[in-house]
Design an enzyme around this catalytic site. Structure first.
Site, PDB file in Angstrom:
ATOM      1  N   ASN A  54      34.105 -11.780  37.572  1.00  0.00           N
ATOM      2  CA  ASN A  54      33.059 -10.826  37.928  1.00  0.00           C
ATOM      3  C   ASN A  54      31.820 -11.652  38.241  1.00  0.00           C
ATOM      4  OD1 ASN A  54      31.115  -8.871  38.100  1.00  0.00           O
ATOM      5  ND2 ASN A  54      31.567  -7.912  36.130  1.00  0.00           N
ATOM      6  N   ARG A  59      36.203  -8.499  40.646  1.00  0.00           N
ATOM      7  CA  ARG A  59      35.469  -7.238  40.665  1.00  0.00           C
ATOM      8  C   ARG A  59      34.571  -7.223  41.898  1.00  0.00           C
ATOM      9  NH1 ARG A  59      30.921  -4.743  36.633  1.00  0.00           N
ATOM     10  NH2 ARG A  59      30.997  -2.688  37.552  1.00  0.00           N
ATOM     11  N   HIS A  92      31.371   2.272  39.054  1.00  0.00           N
ATOM     12  CA  HIS A  92      31.985   2.225  37.713  1.00  0.00           C
ATOM     13  C   HIS A  92      33.396   2.806  37.730  1.00  0.00           C
ATOM     14  CE1 HIS A  92      27.649   2.547  35.909  1.00  0.00           C
ATOM     15  NE2 HIS A  92      28.045   1.278  35.862  1.00  0.00           N
ATOM     16  N   ARG A 150      16.706   1.187  36.924  1.00  0.00           N
ATOM     17  CA  ARG A 150      16.848   1.933  38.192  1.00  0.00           C
ATOM     18  C   ARG A 150      16.357   3.366  38.028  1.00  0.00           C
ATOM     19  NH1 ARG A 150      23.016   0.571  39.016  1.00  0.00           N
ATOM     20  NH2 ARG A 150      22.824  -1.301  37.764  1.00  0.00           N
ATOM     21  N   GLU A 177      36.784  -2.675  31.631  1.00  0.00           N
ATOM     22  CA  GLU A 177      36.914  -2.805  33.088  1.00  0.00           C
ATOM     23  C   GLU A 177      37.745  -4.023  33.465  1.00  0.00           C
ATOM     24  OE1 GLU A 177      32.620  -2.306  32.885  1.00  0.00           O
ATOM     25  OE2 GLU A 177      32.728  -1.286  34.815  1.00  0.00           O
TER      26      GLU A 177
END
Ligand code: ADP
Length: 388
Positions: free
Chosen positions: A7, A85, A174, A235, A378
């Site tokens: 990742n 990823r 996600h 964010r 994940e």
């Protein structure tokens, strides 16, 4: 089969090595502060280390990873595939794919929709393909799970031709996490996933809520980019677009400055002025900081609001699942969200919510809607996709 999962972020490289014969995690680590100074840490069973060292670029970081991998890989075995990823798969990729030059070029093109993520994902792929030229590299997209969202839920209210021309639509993110926790929730409920209506809440630094019908995403709170939806650590979440015009005009901001403001200086951090970290927000709120309390309350409210709207989308709900840093670790946020869902016949098991740990149901046996906590994984999802 040994699968290395990478990742790659702008200044970090997370890595995991799985033995997929039994899904054992052999190695878990991260190279951080790449291009700044360098921090490298990993654990493998009882072994592990954390050390500072110069990491001028991703190439150097991956070399370090390879050094550790060589120590960890059981004798006579080698890495069979690398799973990467990738945040944005654009309109084209509804599934994981074998990476070719064309796929890599597409990932770079989709930086248009994920400027903070796709370029570093692509960089990681380039470096890893160079170092492992003879094994398959697989791209696993955060957006892929959401390809099942119906057109009316993904279109934005702008002229259709522009949406078509630029691929402007809801993509959602996600995906590996929502897919993983949805499947685990079905196991916790001992019911087939294809029979369930679920709302999954990934609440971490980045946050998204997802309506999952029979294992398929029907809607999700993030949009064309990971900026939309619930407020997040830094964010802004959903805004009236005219706010952007006002700020550009009054604050004399250019495109880069406004992007920076909305992505890195907003959300929990921007509202509280304290931190983007929810633990610090909760602590400051407890000590009487009104702006921290406001940030905490908005996050809780946003999550509740999306859950409510997705229950409408699904025409009911069997279970609500919480995951990621905040979703897994903040009993108070979960209790506060669920307190407003009693009209559904939802009953929270206070003890399971506050004192329980790990994957579990936190609703009472008589609750009409189940509530689950499922730590996400994940990386394992990416490894499974890679094998598939
Ligand atoms: P990322 O999106 O970067 O993977 P995580 O899923 O790790 O982020 O979530 C990070 C968030 O989880 C941070 O806001 C952190 O404060 C929060 N968090 C971690 N532990 C706790 C805790 N015990 N209580 C409340 N929030 C927590």
């Amino acid at each position: 089969m040994l699968v290395l999962v990478l990742n790659s972020g702008s200044s970090s490289l997370k890595f995991n090595l799985f033995d997929m014969t039994d899904e054992t995690l052999l190695l878990d680590g991260m190279a951080e502060r790449i291009g700044v100074d360098g921090l490298f840490r990993w654990t493998a069973g009882k072994e592990g280390e954390s050390r500072e060292l110069p990491l001028p670029d991703h190439d150097t970081a991956l070399r370090e990873v390879l050094g550790v991998v060589a120590r960890i890989v059981p004798k006579g075995r080698h890495i069979n595939a690398v799973g990467h990823r990738v945040v944005h798969g654009g309109p084209k990729y509804g599934e994981s794919v074998l990476i070719t030059d064309e796929v890599l070029a597409d990932i770079e093109t989709y930086a248009l929709y994920a400027p903070l993520h796709n370029p570093s994902n692509a960089l990681g792929i380039r470096v890893a393909r160079h170092d492992f030229p003879d094994i398959p590299h697989i791209a696993v997209f955060d957006t892929a799970f959401h390809h099942s969202i119906p057109d009316y839920a993904r279109i934005y209210g702008i002229p259709f031709e522009l949406s078509q021309k630029y691929g402007i639509r809801r993509y959602g993110f996600h995906g590996s996490s929502h897919a993983f926790v949805a499947a685990r929730t079905a196991i916790l409920l001992a019911r087939p996933l294809r029979s369930l209506k679920l709302v999954t809440c990934h609440i971490g630094n980045g946050t998204s809520v997802c309506a999952v019908l029979q294992g398929h995403s029907m809607d999700t709170s993030m949009g064309m980019t990971p900026l939309q939806g619930v407020i997040m650590g830094t964010r802004c979440g959903t805004l009236d677009p005219s706010i952007v015009d006002l700020l550009i005009e009054k604050e004399h901001l250019d495109y880069r400055a406004i992007t920076d403001l909305l992505n890195k200086k907003s959300g929990l951090l921007g509202i509280s002025g304290v931190s983007s970290d929810f633990r610090e927000i909760e602590m400051a709120a407890d000590q009487g900081n009104a702006r921290a309390a406001l940030a905490r309350d908005l996050l809780t409210y946003d999550v509740r609001k999306f859950i409510g709207s997705y229950i409408a989308v699904l025409d009911g709900v069997d279970a609500i699942t919480f995951t990621a840093g905040i979703g897994t670790n903040s009993p108070r946020l979960r209790a506060e969200v669920c307190r407003h869902l009693t009209y559904l016949g939802l009953e929270l098991d206070e003890q399971a919510n506050t004192t329980g740990t790990g994957e579990r149901l936190i609703s009472t046996p008589t609750s009409k809607v189940a509530v689950a906590v499922v730590p996400t994984n994940e990386e394992l999802m990416i490894a499974r996709e890679t094998v598939k």
